[in-house]
Write a protein that holds these residues in place. Structure first.
Motif, mmCIF file in Angstrom:
data_model
loop_
_atom_site.group_PDB
_atom_site.id
_atom_site.type_symbol
_atom_site.label_atom_id
_atom_site.label_comp_id
_atom_site.label_asym_id
_atom_site.label_seq_id
_atom_site.Cartn_x
_atom_site.Cartn_y
_atom_site.Cartn_z
ATOM 1 N N GLU A 408 0.807 -1.217 0.000
ATOM 2 C CA GLU A 408 0.000 0.000 0.000
ATOM 3 C C GLU A 408 0.843 1.271 0.000
ATOM 4 O O GLU A 408 0.539 2.223 -0.724
ATOM 5 C CB GLU A 408 -0.942 -0.019 1.200
ATOM 6 N N PRO A 409 1.952 1.348 0.769
ATOM 7 C CA PRO A 409 2.754 2.570 0.724
ATOM 8 C C PRO A 409 3.361 2.844 -0.642
ATOM 9 O O PRO A 409 3.642 3.993 -0.987
ATOM 10 C CB PRO A 409 3.846 2.312 1.777
ATOM 11 N N ILE A 410 3.572 1.782 -1.426
ATOM 12 C CA ILE A 410 4.162 1.973 -2.754
ATOM 13 C C ILE A 410 3.126 2.524 -3.722
ATOM 14 O O ILE A 410 3.412 3.380 -4.562
ATOM 15 C CB ILE A 410 4.712 0.638 -3.287
ATOM 16 N N VAL A 411 1.891 2.035 -3.605
ATOM 17 C CA VAL A 411 0.861 2.401 -4.570
ATOM 18 C C VAL A 411 0.287 3.776 -4.278
ATOM 19 O O VAL A 411 0.165 4.621 -5.158
ATOM 20 C CB VAL A 411 -0.264 1.335 -4.576
ATOM 21 N N GLY A 412 -0.069 4.057 -3.039
ATOM 22 C CA GLY A 412 -0.620 5.357 -2.691
ATOM 23 C C GLY A 412 -2.042 5.537 -3.186
ATOM 24 O O GLY A 412 -2.678 4.607 -3.694
ATOM 25 N N LEU A 413 -2.547 6.749 -3.046
ATOM 26 C CA LEU A 413 -3.920 7.061 -3.441
ATOM 27 C C LEU A 413 -3.976 7.477 -4.905
ATOM 28 O O LEU A 413 -3.021 8.048 -5.439
ATOM 29 C CB LEU A 413 -4.473 8.196 -2.579
ATOM 30 N N PRO A 414 -5.093 7.223 -5.574
ATOM 31 C CA PRO A 414 -5.215 7.676 -6.965
ATOM 32 C C PRO A 414 -5.355 9.187 -7.020
ATOM 33 O O PRO A 414 -5.970 9.802 -6.149
ATOM 34 C CB PRO A 414 -6.514 6.992 -7.428
ATOM 35 N N ASP A 415 -4.737 9.795 -8.044
ATOM 36 C CA ASP A 415 -4.871 11.247 -8.178
ATOM 37 C C ASP A 415 -5.574 11.647 -9.470
ATOM 38 O O ASP A 415 -5.883 12.818 -9.669
ATOM 39 C CB ASP A 415 -3.505 11.928 -8.096
ATOM 40 N N PHE A 416 -5.823 10.687 -10.369
ATOM 41 C CA PHE A 416 -6.570 10.955 -11.607
ATOM 42 C C PHE A 416 -5.980 12.148 -12.354
ATOM 43 O O PHE A 416 -6.693 13.022 -12.825
ATOM 44 C CB PHE A 416 -8.050 11.218 -11.310
ATOM 45 N N SER A 417 -4.663 12.176 -12.455
ATOM 46 C CA SER A 417 -4.013 13.337 -13.064
ATOM 47 C C SER A 417 -3.845 13.209 -14.568
ATOM 48 O O SER A 417 -3.461 14.161 -15.223
ATOM 49 C CB SER A 417 -2.639 13.555 -12.425
ATOM 50 N N GLY A 418 -4.115 12.050 -15.130
ATOM 51 C CA GLY A 418 -3.911 11.861 -16.557
ATOM 52 C C GLY A 418 -5.013 12.473 -17.392
ATOM 53 O O GLY A 418 -6.030 12.951 -16.884
ATOM 54 N N PRO A 419 -4.840 12.467 -18.716
ATOM 55 C CA PRO A 419 -5.878 13.001 -19.604
ATOM 56 C C PRO A 419 -7.130 12.130 -19.557
ATOM 57 O O PRO A 419 -7.069 10.936 -19.308
ATOM 58 C CB PRO A 419 -5.212 12.957 -20.988
ATOM 59 N N PHE A 420 -8.277 12.735 -19.836
ATOM 60 C CA PHE A 420 -9.558 12.058 -19.732
ATOM 61 C C PHE A 420 -10.170 11.816 -21.102
ATOM 62 O O PHE A 420 -10.065 12.635 -22.015
ATOM 63 C CB PHE A 420 -10.548 12.904 -18.919
ATOM 64 N N ASN A 421 -10.814 10.666 -21.220
ATOM 65 C CA ASN A 421 -11.743 10.473 -22.322
ATOM 66 C C ASN A 421 -12.914 11.427 -22.131
ATOM 67 O O ASN A 421 -13.303 11.730 -21.004
ATOM 68 C CB ASN A 421 -12.227 9.014 -22.303
ATOM 69 N N ARG A 422 -13.477 11.903 -23.223
ATOM 70 C CA ARG A 422 -14.544 12.890 -23.128
ATOM 71 C C ARG A 422 -15.724 12.397 -22.300
ATOM 72 O O ARG A 422 -16.264 13.117 -21.456
ATOM 73 C CB ARG A 422 -15.030 13.247 -24.539
ATOM 74 N N ASP A 423 -16.135 11.140 -22.524
ATOM 75 C CA ASP A 423 -17.284 10.612 -21.779
ATOM 76 C C ASP A 423 -16.981 10.515 -20.293
ATOM 77 O O ASP A 423 -17.856 10.769 -19.455
ATOM 78 C CB ASP A 423 -17.678 9.239 -22.325
ATOM 79 N N ASP A 424 -15.750 10.132 -19.943
ATOM 80 C CA ASP A 424 -15.396 10.066 -18.532
ATOM 81 C C ASP A 424 -15.340 11.454 -17.907
ATOM 82 O O ASP A 424 -15.683 11.638 -16.738
ATOM 83 C CB ASP A 424 -14.042 9.367 -18.358
ATOM 84 N N GLU A 435 -13.798 11.750 -6.769
ATOM 85 C CA GLU A 435 -13.819 12.017 -5.334
ATOM 86 C C GLU A 435 -14.463 10.872 -4.556
ATOM 87 O O GLU A 435 -13.999 10.508 -3.473
ATOM 88 C CB GLU A 435 -14.572 13.323 -5.054
ATOM 89 N N HIS A 436 -15.529 10.300 -5.111
ATOM 90 C CA HIS A 436 -16.179 9.177 -4.436
ATOM 91 C C HIS A 436 -15.215 8.005 -4.286
ATOM 92 O O HIS A 436 -15.104 7.402 -3.203
ATOM 93 C CB HIS A 436 -17.411 8.727 -5.229
ATOM 94 N N PHE A 437 -14.527 7.679 -5.361
ATOM 95 C CA PHE A 437 -13.643 6.518 -5.341
ATOM 96 C C PHE A 437 -12.485 6.729 -4.365
ATOM 97 O O PHE A 437 -12.187 5.867 -3.526
ATOM 98 C CB PHE A 437 -13.120 6.258 -6.755
ATOM 99 N N ALA A 438 -11.844 7.896 -4.453
ATOM 100 C CA ALA A 438 -10.708 8.173 -3.564
ATOM 101 C C ALA A 438 -11.146 8.243 -2.103
ATOM 102 O O ALA A 438 -10.453 7.748 -1.207
ATOM 103 C CB ALA A 438 -10.032 9.481 -3.983
ATOM 104 N N SER A 439 -12.303 8.844 -1.849
ATOM 105 C CA SER A 439 -12.778 8.958 -0.471
ATOM 106 C C SER A 439 -13.114 7.598 0.117
ATOM 107 O O SER A 439 -12.878 7.353 1.304
ATOM 108 C CB SER A 439 -14.012 9.875 -0.415
ATOM 109 N N GLN A 440 -13.660 6.696 -0.698
ATOM 110 C CA GLN A 440 -13.963 5.359 -0.194
ATOM 111 C C GLN A 440 -12.691 4.569 0.101
ATOM 112 O O GLN A 440 -12.653 3.753 1.027
ATOM 113 C CB GLN A 440 -14.838 4.598 -1.189
ATOM 114 N N ILE A 441 -11.636 4.797 -0.693
ATOM 115 C CA ILE A 441 -10.363 4.133 -0.407
ATOM 116 C C ILE A 441 -9.833 4.560 0.954
ATOM 117 O O ILE A 441 -9.406 3.739 1.775
ATOM 118 C CB ILE A 441 -9.335 4.445 -1.519
ATOM 119 N N VAL A 442 -9.863 5.868 1.209
ATOM 120 C CA VAL A 442 -9.370 6.368 2.501
ATOM 121 C C VAL A 442 -10.237 5.833 3.636
ATOM 122 O O VAL A 442 -9.718 5.432 4.689
ATOM 123 C CB VAL A 442 -9.349 7.907 2.504
#
Length: 697
Positions: A408-424, A435-442
């Motif tokens: 877990e310390p190696i992976v860390g939390l997702p930051d979603f910093s990459g480019p997005f598909n338009r639909d996403d 925010e939902h996904f990251a908050s549920q991980i924490v």
């Protein structure tokens, strides 16, 4: 951040139906205004449109130029998300410094009334309470824990505060065992054997007929229909021969707009432009691309049928929240069978696709209530991920951990910093799935830390040694129990800080789990005339009214986040409930307040409310929610029959508690009843609920 706008027609295979994918000029201009194109440096300097192909765009290929793409710069919203995640992650470090040996402050408790005397002193207007009595409602006290040594195990081996993580363990509590035995005639089972065999019964270990059929003909399968207007979703299953380009697009969009927003496993742009195009042009073979595509299409069927399909049954005029297919032949089965026929060719691969295949398969098994298979696929995904990270060859179900948590310390939390598909990008603007996904991980990490802290404290030798003295010895001077009120309050404070740091679009009033988020947003408006929900509430207890319709899976995202929060809060304070049930003579007023917090935290979890409960096939970890809602039903039943808990309900739980408790009981019973025909775990739970509440099949 510049968002990469995907020109779908440039990357899709040539097909007549591609024309149907084009957007109208008006809507296209509107969307492009909201999403900046991620052009390469050459096209940017020439001020011309870039087709964004990787690794080289069309212009750079034509003129044999070097093609470089700039790293996208984060927008204000993305910076805010990163800051929030950093703040939330800082809570984890505080847990590590929490001492599990924090005793109660002696001076604070020395003057605090304890046990039954405390309640009689604090609330003299109510009838006096006798300790440890378990009685039916409206009946005279007949059972005393201390008078039933043959049926109730000795309490001397238990600490005053008992912590257990699962409902199975809670069934072994002496008072719960006594409650089950009092309804033995209605259960038609021997309670000790019933409790002992419960995990095997729930997981189907004793009846392997629960396995999914393996044929791929689809002759009598039921699922979703596409391209056949006369058949509603949930009547005809798709096979490989039905996978036209239009069908592939519709199925993949259904998957990415639902399951992938709850669990971002795949990249939409990569799948649609590469994987899907590959299998359409070359056909389905034994390569991983075909397996991935078939799993996505199968889950797409589940998403369509699970939302708009035919209910598996109707109870008192109310359609089931399980839609599409049957218990033995769920939607998407034909395509899923085609996928698992190919999975064996890639079992030993060490690749990201291998991890994704197992994760997608676990989602499908979960939607079909095959919990043992769900766990096996999740474990396989974890081991494959571990192998991918190292390049070398639990909590809810009580199964062994895979060891992935060590990384877990190696992976860390997702930051979603990459480019997005338009639909996403549009999906995130509407549902805030990042925010939902990251908050549920924490929140999940906090729960694991809380579980470790409470488990260690509850099993501490000093906690067990304290019970060697007579209970009366603690009336004036409470013991230095490592699982103390102070310890639990520190954990509760950590949880409150998590809630306080949520983004505004996710935060809700803590005392109202059905309310809209703190900030008004058009995304949360179900629209006029679409479904039913009170104007000031996002979730409704009225399961008979048509459910409200929110964009994407916003209702499930919000319901899962909130219900997990209240579940964690309920677990943190459940040791107070154990003490009140098994050591009532030493219960302090602070303990009673902890019991009240536990009881209030068990009320109206949004997963059991409308509209979330109407799409159960799309809800992750049905087993988890079924078992914990069963635990809520047991706790609320005990609070009706144990006088000490009845007094807590009457004096400390608030004026609306009785109404909301009745609503919660009805919602939880409906949840278990709705799933009992398709889920072995729910069928097992129904056996207990039926006996406890005097219900009929």
């Amino acid at each position: 951040m510049d968002r990469r706008h995907s020109d779908a027609s440039a990357s899709l295979p040539r097909h007549p139906s591609n024309a149907s994918l084009s957007l109208s000029s008006g809507s296209q201009r509107k969307e492009r205004g909201a999403i900046a194109a991620q052009a390469c440096d050459t096209c940017r300097s020439r001020k011309q449109k870039c087709d964004e192909q990787r690794p080289k765009c069309g212009t750079c290929q034509k003129f044999n130029l070097e093609c470089n793409y700039r790293e996208p710069q984060p927008t204000k919203k993305d910076k805010t998300l990163v800051e929030i995640l950093d703040r939330i992650k800082s809570l984890e470090g505080k847990i590590d410094t929490l001492s599990i040996h924090s005793p109660l402050v002696a001076s604070r408790l020395a003057s605090t009334p304890t046990g039954v005397a405390a309640f009689n002193q604090l609330h003299p207007s109510l009838p006096p309470t006798s300790p440890g009595i378990l009685t039916p409602l409206g009946a005279a006290p007949t059972l005393l824990l201390s008078d039933a040594p043959e049926t109730v195990p000795s309490l001397r081996g238990d600490g005053q505060y008992g912590y257990v993580s699962s409902v199975y363990q809670m069934l072994a509590w002496p008072v719960v065992r006594q409650l089950l035995e009092s309804t033995q005639s209605k259960l038609c089972l021997d309670p000790p054997a019933f409790v002992q065999d419960s995990p095997a019964l729930c997981l189907g270990l004793l009846d392997r007929s629960q396995r999914l059929p393996v044929d791929t003909t689809g002759s009598d399968a039921q699922g979703s229909s596409l391209g056949i207007p006369i058949n509603p979703p949930g009547t005809i299953s798709l096979g490989i021969s039905d996978l036209t380009w239009d069908a592939m697009q519709q199925l993949s969009k259904s998957y990415f707009d639902t399951f992938n927003l709850l669990y971002p496993i795949l990249d939409r742009q990569s799948f649609q432009s590469e994987t899907m195009a590959l299998v359409f042009n070359n056909g389905f073979d034994e390569e991983m691309a075909s397996t991935l595509a078939l799993l996505v299409f199968a889950l797409g069927e589940v998403a369509i049928a699970g939302t708009r399909g035919i209910p598996v049954h109707v109870f008192n005029g109310r359609p089931s929240g399980v839609k599409g297919g049957t218990a033995s032949r769920p939607p998407g089965l034909t395509l899923f069978n085609e996928a698992r026929r190919r999975m064996g060719f890639n079992l030993a691969d060490c690749s990201l696709e291998n991890v994704q295949i197992f994760a997608l398969a676990s989602l499908y098994y979960g939607s079909c209530c095959r919990h043992l298979e769900f766990w096996r696929m999740t474990t396989s995904a974890s081991l494959a991920c571990q192998a991918l990270i190292t390049r070398s060859v639990h909590l809810e179900l009580g199964f062994p951990l895979t060891g992935l948590e060590k990384f877990e310390p190696i992976v860390g939390l997702p930051d979603f910093s990459g480019p997005f598909n338009r639909d996403d990008y549009l999906g995130n603007e509407s549902s805030h799935f990042q925010e939902h996904f990251a908050s549920q991980i924490v929140l999940r990490r906090l729960l694991v830390d809380f579980h470790n802290t409470l488990s260690q404290a509850s099993s501490s030798p000093s906690a067990l040694a304290s019970t060697a003295l007579p209970l009366t010895a603690f009336s004036d001077s409470p013991p230095r129990d490592p699982l103390s009120h102070a310890t639990i309050q520190q954990l509760a404070l950590q949880l409150e800080q998590w809630h306080g740091m949520l983004p505004a679009a996710l935060k809700w009033p803590e005392d109202n789990p059905s309310a809209f988020p703190s900030t008004a947003s058009e995304a949360y408006d179900p629209g006029s005339g679409v479904g039913h929900v009170p104007s000031h509430l996002m979730f409704s207890t009225d399961l008979d009214a048509p459910p409200a319709v929110y964009p994407y899976v916003l209702d499930l995202q919000a319901a899962l986040l909130r219900a997990r929060y209240y579940h964690v809060k309920y677990l943190i304070h459940r040791p107070f409930l154990y003490k009140a049930l098994h050591h009532p003579d030493v219960v302090t007023h602070e303990d009673a307040v902890g019991v009240a917090t536990c009881l209030r935290s068990a009320l109206r979890w949004p997963v059991a409310l409308s509209p979330a409960c109407a799409r159960k096939r799309l809800m992750p970890c049905l087993f988890f929610w079924t078992q914990n809602l069963l635990g809520v039903l047991i706790v609320l039943r005990l609070s009706e029959r144990v006088p000490l808990l009845r007094r807590v309900r009457a004096t400390l739980c608030g004026e609306r508690f009785e109404i909301e408790a009745r609503e919660t009981v009805g919602l939880c019973i409906d949840w278990v009843r709705d799933l009992r025909d398709v889920d072995a775990a729910a069928a097992w739970a129904w056996g207990i609920v039926k006996g406890l509440y005097g219900l009929e099949d």
